[in-house]
Motif scaffolding. Sequence first.
Motif, PDB file in Angstrom:
ATOM      1  N   TRP A  52       0.859  -1.186   0.000  1.00 34.82           N
ATOM      2  CA  TRP A  52       0.000   0.000   0.000  1.00 34.82           C
ATOM      3  C   TRP A  52       0.891   1.231   0.000  1.00 34.82           C
ATOM      4  N   GLY A  53       0.634   2.155  -0.903  1.00 34.17           N
ATOM      5  CA  GLY A  53       1.421   3.375  -0.959  1.00 34.17           C
ATOM      6  C   GLY A  53       0.544   4.608  -0.907  1.00 34.17           C
ATOM      7  N   ILE A  54       1.091   5.679  -0.368  1.00 36.46           N
ATOM      8  CA  ILE A  54       0.406   6.969  -0.295  1.00 36.46           C
ATOM      9  C   ILE A  54       1.422   8.040  -0.668  1.00 36.46           C
ATOM     10  N   ARG A  63       3.605   7.316   7.072  1.00 38.97           N
ATOM     11  CA  ARG A  63       3.265   7.522   8.487  1.00 38.97           C
ATOM     12  C   ARG A  63       4.440   8.123   9.255  1.00 38.97           C
ATOM     13  N   ARG A  64       5.656   7.673   8.949  1.00 39.71           N
ATOM     14  CA  ARG A  64       6.840   8.241   9.611  1.00 39.71           C
ATOM     15  C   ARG A  64       6.942   9.736   9.297  1.00 39.71           C
ATOM     16  N   ALA A  68       6.603  12.943  11.898  1.00 46.59           N
ATOM     17  CA  ALA A  68       7.691  13.909  12.028  1.00 46.59           C
ATOM     18  C   ALA A  68       7.259  15.317  11.613  1.00 46.59           C
ATOM     19  N   GLY A  69       5.981  15.441  11.264  1.00 47.46           N
ATOM     20  CA  GLY A  69       5.487  16.759  10.895  1.00 47.46           C
ATOM     21  C   GLY A  69       5.646  17.077   9.422  1.00 47.46           C
ATOM     22  N   GLY A  70       5.940  16.034   8.607  1.00 53.30           N
ATOM     23  CA  GLY A  70       6.195  16.271   7.182  1.00 53.30           C
ATOM     24  C   GLY A  70       5.013  16.210   6.371  1.00 53.30           C
TER      25      GLY A  70
END
Length: 70
Positions: A52-54, A63-64, A68-70
């Motif tokens: 699954w990719g986003i 999600r990482r 991290a605010g990205g």
Amino acid sequence: MPYVNIKVTREGVTPEQKARLIAGVTNVLVDVLNKSPATTFVVIDEVALEDWGIGGVPVTEFRRQQAAGG
């Protein structure tokens, strides 16, 4: 004869949660489109996170970045 396909990541969706999704989606089709529950199909597919990719990256990396605010 409505057919609804729900895809979720494979992260511990319980049988009870799946039953609620099936019932809820069926009820929406009954309420909104006046469809018969007897001919309404709801299928739930569980997809592995690595499949699954986003936003051009695997979901775990997405999600990482979000954490991290990205």
